[in-house]
Design an enzyme around this catalytic site. Structure first.
Site, PDB file in Angstrom:
ATOM      1  CG  ASP A  59      -2.173   0.839   1.423  1.00 11.63           C
ATOM      2  OD1 ASP A  59      -2.933   0.761   0.615  1.00 11.63           O
ATOM      3  OD2 ASP A  59      -1.769   1.879   1.967  1.00 11.63           O
ATOM      4  NE  ARG A  60      -0.074   6.794   0.747  1.00 14.09           N
ATOM      5  CZ  ARG A  60      -0.444   7.453  -0.341  1.00 14.09           C
ATOM      6  NH1 ARG A  60      -1.388   7.276  -1.034  1.00 14.09           N
ATOM      7  NH2 ARG A  60       0.046   8.774  -0.334  1.00 14.09           N
ATOM      8  CG  HIS A  81      -9.181   6.791   0.819  1.00 12.37           C
ATOM      9  ND1 HIS A  81      -9.605   6.034  -0.200  1.00 12.37           N
ATOM     10  CD2 HIS A  81      -7.857   6.459   0.952  1.00 12.37           C
ATOM     11  CE1 HIS A  81      -8.656   5.227  -0.527  1.00 12.37           C
ATOM     12  NE2 HIS A  81      -7.663   5.413   0.226  1.00 12.37           N
ATOM     13  CD1 TRP A  82      -6.004   7.249  -1.891  1.00  9.57           C
ATOM     14  CD2 TRP A  82      -4.769   8.198  -3.877  1.00  9.57           C
ATOM     15  NE1 TRP A  82      -4.932   6.453  -2.376  1.00  9.57           N
ATOM     16  CE2 TRP A  82      -4.357   6.627  -3.223  1.00  9.57           C
ATOM     17  CE3 TRP A  82      -4.168   8.815  -4.957  1.00  9.57           C
ATOM     18  CZ2 TRP A  82      -3.467   6.271  -4.118  1.00  9.57           C
ATOM     19  CZ3 TRP A  82      -3.328   8.175  -5.674  1.00  9.57           C
ATOM     20  CH2 TRP A  82      -2.845   6.997  -5.146  1.00  9.57           C
ATOM     21  CE1 TYR A 114      -4.026   7.799   0.858  1.00  7.98           C
ATOM     22  CE2 TYR A 114      -3.319   7.986   3.204  1.00  7.98           C
ATOM     23  CZ  TYR A 114      -3.757   7.014   2.153  1.00  7.98           C
ATOM     24  OH  TYR A 114      -3.856   5.831   2.447  1.00  7.98           O
ATOM     25  CG  HIS A 136      -5.862  -3.297   1.077  1.00 11.78           C
ATOM     26  ND1 HIS A 136      -5.011  -3.297  -0.248  1.00 11.78           N
ATOM     27  CD2 HIS A 136      -5.432  -2.388   1.734  1.00 11.78           C
ATOM     28  CE1 HIS A 136      -4.356  -2.206   0.080  1.00 11.78           C
ATOM     29  NE2 HIS A 136      -4.376  -1.550   1.141  1.00 11.78           N
TER      30      HIS A 136
END
Length: 289
Positions: free
Chosen positions: A105-106, A150-151, A204, A266
């Site tokens: 993910d991030r 959400h981004w 983000y 996820h």
């Protein structure tokens, strides 16, 4: 959780990074995603230790028990370049100048930046449930904007902090039966901390500004991942539905790419740890064709 691992805090240029380390053998660093901490690897890390690796699990800058600088208007203090620099400094402090890395993910965006900014430090890279930020955004589709709204919400100034901190337990929902009780409790403590929430939002905000510019500059310069890359994605998540074959996209960024989907949601490290650890162990040991 993490039996036999040592914990420490490493000071870097701009951050203090909480780290778990265990095992002996070739070094591997595991980078978590949002909104998790290094505890998300609590089922995977011991399997890799048993496979003969030294495993390092840091909390990313600002997440969990790590702390970063005060936010700035350009968000550079939480850029993937800054966080990748933390990882290099942490690994050197632990005695590892060259290492393999897995990012989810991030953490996958940090892993990409590591390979591009510090190619001599990274021997192999595994990219889990992620694409380059610029690939998510170009072309920007209504499907992506709707499902990954959400981004763009997180990028707004001040409003997300007020919304999330009003009731973090309702915003960040997790199941201790799936996550494991200790992992869940550590994660919940972190998400109840307004300082952590602010740092995660800065991650983000950096993504849509400074990180995007860095990736665009890499593409314009023709910079590629030099080391072998493994791409894994969750078959019960929406990455493939939104963007098509992840391997096709990552082959625009690296010459040596292989990978496959995993039957998981996820948070694959929590939901399919044995399959993930097996794939990572084979790849990091150089046994994956």
């Amino acid at each position: 959780m993490f039996e036999g691992f040592e914990v420490s805090t490493v000071r870097t240029d701009g951050a203090s990074v909480f780290v778990r380390q265990g095992g002996e053998g070739p070094p591997v660093v595991l980078l978590h995603g949002h909104p998790r901490t290094s505890a998300t690897w609590h089922r995977v890390a011991p399997l890799l230790v048993r496979g003969g690796f030294t495993v390092v699990c840091p909390d990313l800058r600002g997440y969990g028990r790590s702390r970063g600088p005060a936010p700035t208007a350009d968000h550079a203090g939480y850029s993937k370049r800054a966080v990748a620099g933390d990882v290099v400094e942490v690994m050197r402090a632990l005695g590892h100048d060259r290492f393999a890395v897995a990012g989810h993910d991030r953490g996958g965006a940090v892993a990409l930046r590591l390979t591009l900014d510090h190619p001599d430090a990274v021997s192999r890279v595994a990219l889990l449930d992620c694409l380059p930020i610029s690939e998510h955004l170009s072309p920007l589709t209504t499907e992506f904007a709707t499902q990954w709204w959400h981004w763009f919400f997180f990028a707004q100034p001040d409003i997300p902090e007020r919304v999330i901190n009003a009731d973090p337990d309702s915003w960040y929902r997790g199941d201790p039966r799936i996550m494991g009780r200790e992992n869940h409790d550590e994660w919940r403590e972190a998400t109840r901390n307004p300082e952590v929430v602010r740092a995660m939002l800065e991650d983000y905000r950096a993504g849509l500004t400074v990180d995007l510019r860095h990736e665009e500059a890499d593409r314009a310069a023709g910079n590629l991942i030099r080391c072998p890359a493994l791409v894994l994605w969750s078959l019960r998540d929406d990455l493939e539905d939104l963007h098509g074959d992840p391997l096709r996209i990552w082959r625009r960024w690296a010459k040596d790419v292989r990978g496959h989907g995993i039957d998981s949601g996820h948070h694959v490290a929590e939901q399919a740890p044995e399959e993930l650890a097996s794939a990572l162990g084979e790849f990091f040991a150089g046994r994956t064709a």
